[in-house]
Design an enzyme around this catalytic site. Sequence first.
Site, short mmCIF file in Angstrom:
data_model
loop_
_atom_site.label_atom_id
_atom_site.label_comp_id
_atom_site.label_asym_id
_atom_site.label_seq_id
_atom_site.Cartn_x
_atom_site.Cartn_y
_atom_site.Cartn_z
N ARG A 1 59.57 32.75 76.07
CA ARG A 1 58.88 33.56 77.07
C ARG A 1 59.68 33.78 78.34
NH1 ARG A 1 54.28 30.48 74.78
NH2 ARG A 1 53.47 31.85 73.18
N GLY B 1 54.05 22.87 69.72
CA GLY B 1 53.69 21.84 68.73
C GLY B 1 52.25 21.40 68.88
N TRP C 1 52.17 24.08 76.80
CA TRP C 1 53.07 25.10 76.23
C TRP C 1 53.13 26.40 77.03
CZ3 TRP C 1 50.41 29.48 74.80
CH2 TRP C 1 49.07 29.34 74.44
N ASN D 1 44.90 22.26 73.49
CA ASN D 1 43.76 21.69 72.77
C ASN D 1 44.11 20.33 72.14
OD1 ASN D 1 45.36 23.65 70.93
ND2 ASN D 1 44.45 22.17 69.54
N ASP E 1 39.97 25.07 69.26
CA ASP E 1 41.35 25.45 69.57
C ASP E 1 41.44 26.25 70.87
OD1 ASP E 1 44.08 25.88 69.44
OD2 ASP E 1 44.02 27.30 67.79
N ASP F 1 42.81 26.07 73.92
CA ASP F 1 43.74 25.56 74.92
C ASP F 1 43.33 26.08 76.30
OD1 ASP F 1 46.57 25.04 73.12
OD2 ASP F 1 45.15 26.49 72.32
N ASN G 1 43.81 34.63 76.69
CA ASN G 1 44.80 33.70 76.17
C ASN G 1 45.95 33.63 77.17
OD1 ASN G 1 46.67 32.30 74.24
ND2 ASN G 1 44.95 32.62 72.86
N TRP H 1 48.61 40.91 72.65
CA TRP H 1 48.83 39.78 73.54
C TRP H 1 49.52 40.19 74.84
CZ3 TRP H 1 47.16 34.96 71.75
CH2 TRP H 1 46.68 34.97 70.44
#
Lengths: 549, 285
Positions: free
Chosen positions: A145, A205, A255, A273, A316, A318, A403, A480
């Site tokens: 990114r 990860g 992340w 998460n 999930d 996050d 997100n 996204w």
Amino acid sequence: MPAVTARDEEMRDLLAYLSRLTRDNQITPEIAEAPSAGAGLSFEQIVHPKLGNWPTYHGNIGGNRHSPLSEINTSNVASLAAKWLFPIPGGQRLEVTPLVVDGVMYVTMANEAYAVDAKNGREIWHYSRPLTSGVVGDAASKINRGVAVLGDKVFMLTDDAHMIALSRIGGQLLWDTQMADYKQHYGGTSAPLVVKDLVLAGTSGGDEGARGFLDAFNVNTGKRAWRFWMMPAKGEPLSETWMGRAIEHGCVTAWLTGSYDPETGLIYWPTGNPCPDFNGDERKGDNLYSSSVVALEPATGKLRWYFQFSPHDLHDWDATETPMLVNADWHGQPRKLLLQANRNGFFYVLDRVTGEFLLGQPFAKKLTWASGIDAKGRPILVPGQEPSVEGTKTCPATSGATNWMSSAYSSATGLYYVMARESCAIFTKSDAWWEPGKSFYGGGARLDPAEPPQKFLRAIDIQTGKIAWEIPQIGGGSTWGGLISTAGGLVFYCDDSGAFAAIDARNGKPLWNFHTNQLWHASPMTYLVDGKQYLAVAAGSNIIAFALP
Amino acid sequence: MHSLCIFQQTFARAKWRFPNMVASRKLESCFPLQNRMWGIDHEYCEAVNLPTRRGLNSGIGEISKEMKIYRVILVAFLSVPQGIVAQDLAAGKTQFVALCSGCHGSDGAGGEHGPNIVDPGRPARGGRENLIEVIKHGTESGMPAFPLPENQIATLVAYVRDLRAPAAERPPQGNAENGARFFAGQGDCTRCHMVNGSGGTLGPDLSNIGRERRVQQIEQALRQPGTSGMAGYQAVSLRLLDGSTVRGVARNESTFDLQLQTFETAICVRSPRARSRSSRASPSR
């Protein structure tokens, strides 16, 4: 390069030396005086960027993608046009946000960095290393990114979870520090953040059982200054919030890039998460500090406070969405705020000095798992919304009501702009346990074909959490791209149809668009070069820059 | 007519550290295509002290002004790499010339019809099995199949793999430790080149050069600099409209602009634009 003057024997030995130089067999030349870090961009120039520079992932170290540039504004944006294009071979779906410092742009894909002339997209240097085979999770998808910069250095993560420093001048590798072992499912995808003389990043990860942390490295040496673990090891304090076996592979990776406030002197870093994502049976308790934001002291990495958005998350969700730091009047009183539209569907306002919860209002209409947020900031759960063996329908879906795409706040309008997504999914849980080389979801989620997701750009009044206006978008609902706002009274956003679009920041009126015909995976930015304002965004495998004619 | 000139180093013997100016300054021989006036179209610089060695803070700029002229002494010492049977290689070469060189060039470095197949920078296609597959079945991009007997394919593959072997796999004889000392000392290579994070930034990083280049390529770069085709590292001198000169490394160049990293300030990219239209600005036109 001048030709080398050497006797036969010297030439032979030099060629013998050079021929044997490889990354794994290096004889470092002994230089009498170690190269100094040199001058270049100071941290002060990162905290208070020169007008038109974009020296951090969000342009603003506080995480607000609001630019003070106003050359492009509501009166002239209709004539905005593409100026140049920079393709990155192999970068099919770039996720990078470019950085720009004094006319030079820095962009990345996995294990590759480029410096380009920000005026015309011409390459200045290119660094690359081979992709790592055996990497799992998001890092295996060529995601990177972007970079951080300081002084004469550029910092980035590699797919196998190394932090590396490159020369801003020529792209040479200056140091390379392994953060963690990729064979333990760690990877690197995010843009690092420089805070004073440290460069910070976490790993990917977070669905693969890697234990999450935030690392801080000395910018000159690459030596680790501290590590803050985002979850406890077995037997450590807080492990009482992880009752069961999952603590061995609990995730909570950091992340996405956090933010920093020179006024409070704190780093704000969001966390991912807990694992297994969809099955909480072996991790009873709140699972600290999963799906939270932690406020840390930069010198030591010591925790000042934390706030957990989704205790014991089962979907999930996050909380890695950017913790945006804004100074604003809060119900009439000036206050240092932290804003976040969370993947769980609620928009939060916190006091960033103390971590006090101030507001939590839904910004997604499809929201079934909680009926609201209580006075302490804890969600009021709706019974029966846990993933089940047979499947449970819950809204929002796994990817959340928003997100990691960028968001922005404009003090001129008092509005917080966010890319929202209305979606629901059928969540199932399973007993599948952690295995090497695999993800660790403990279940799954699928969309209901009868109810496809839809994207909205929503403008939220931060005082009330109410949606002031919205732009429903036409598309597959699974792109996204993010947004920025500018002092030109504009919001630029990545429309779900693939268009890059400009709207009036006051009321959402569409003013301009440019069709890229790409599925968005990146967020835009803006900069000045030679006194002229540009916008840039990664679309597919290209960086595209726009300016007025 | 003012010109954009490329420094051409001619070779003469000189002392290595701060030598006096020697020989004639016949440095600026010009490329006809670049005979044009340059005006600074835009310029954005950031003053940076280059990380130089031995306290030479203004080092690169100063040194470049005295860019010295060096002599090459040719030596031939490349030996047949160990472990390769010369006879097999000779047979492979005969086959290569007959079957491959028409498209890929006699040295495998690429021709009109076929790509460079000896570039170690493309390791993914260089594996033995992959080569056999390509020779036997051709490629989708147009290379025909060569259904040769197995033993002939093996000989041909051995030759091609030898052609493309990176230096680290065929390291020539010599004392590498002495070479390292020469690199950092008398040779002064670290002024521009970095190894393992130490050294200069004007030239390419050599940390992995043993895997990125063949021995012949490294040798050619040492003996005949400028012929190795390293884009982005060419030293240039620009004469500007106001009569001044800027020097640096042309990181990139097109018909319309040029990204110059100056010697004086390290992070400085200037994109001059050729003023081909302006007769006023260019009296020589």
